[in-house]
Design an enzyme around this catalytic site. Sequence first.
Site, PDB file in Angstrom:
ATOM      1  N   SER A 286      94.780  27.991  12.625  1.00 32.76           N
ATOM      2  CA  SER A 286      93.882  28.674  11.696  1.00 32.76           C
ATOM      3  C   SER A 286      92.482  28.611  12.267  1.00 32.76           C
ATOM      4  CB  SER A 286      93.920  27.994  10.331  1.00 32.76           C
ATOM      5  OG  SER A 286      92.866  28.461   9.494  1.00 32.76           O
TER       6      SER A 286
ATOM      7  N   TYR B 227      92.310  20.363   4.783  1.00 31.44           N
ATOM      8  CA  TYR B 227      93.006  21.464   5.454  1.00 31.44           C
ATOM      9  C   TYR B 227      92.482  21.635   6.881  1.00 31.44           C
ATOM     10  CZ  TYR B 227      94.965  26.052   6.404  1.00 31.44           C
ATOM     11  OH  TYR B 227      95.652  27.103   6.975  1.00 31.44           O
TER      12      TYR B 227
END
Length: 246
Positions: free
Chosen positions: A133, A145
């Site tokens: 990501s 995250y």
Amino acid sequence: MSQLPYKTALVTGASSGIGSSVVKALTEQGITVYALARRADRLNSLAEQTGATPIVLDICDTDELYRQLTGLEVDILVSNAGLGIGSTPLHKASREEVTTAMNTNLLAAMHLINIIAPGMVARSKGHIIHLGSIAGLYPLFSSVYGASKGGIHMMCQNLRLELKGTPIRCTEICPGRVETEFFEKAYKDPEVVKKIMTEITLLKAEDIADAVLYALSAPARVNIGLIELTPTEQMAGGLVSETVEK
């Protein structure tokens, strides 16, 4: 007949979104695909559409992961399974949020390499693709995250060094916002989800599958190490400043 230099693949997180699109793209290329995810109904539907072999498994069940996958010979590993959980600031996050994010997004991916990569090395054939990501490349919104995806990034970088001297290729694909179920699971507030999904034109899951095919189809002499792709209207970087309340 496959146009790619590979015959078999394992795709995790295959029941929806990016994983499902990757399964479809690979089977269309003639690749024999093992599609792994938790949701049996969706996997079975995908298998009917594509001819993929479903593996119903929770990626975080480490014992079952080793039991079912040890000895599985595949030329391609697309490690896609992951969760958006972890958007809560670290100092406010629950213990469960932190553990689940790291187990799902990072540790499971490491176990998959531990299981699958030895066979690739022994056969001198393989390509390992991780879905990272842009949150693993830039500070965006979440320590939890971001750490899980930042771990994926550094693992991929070091994996290339560890596999030196073998023909095994490694690719990390780092998307920005993609139109999937990701945000619905990451945020509890439907208004936040609506804003994220509509304020810009998002990438499609098929765009990520195209990036996977691009990396796989490169000549054997070429390793596509990192692909960063975002919606045209999304970019990372810039200065954010805020006055601290005293």
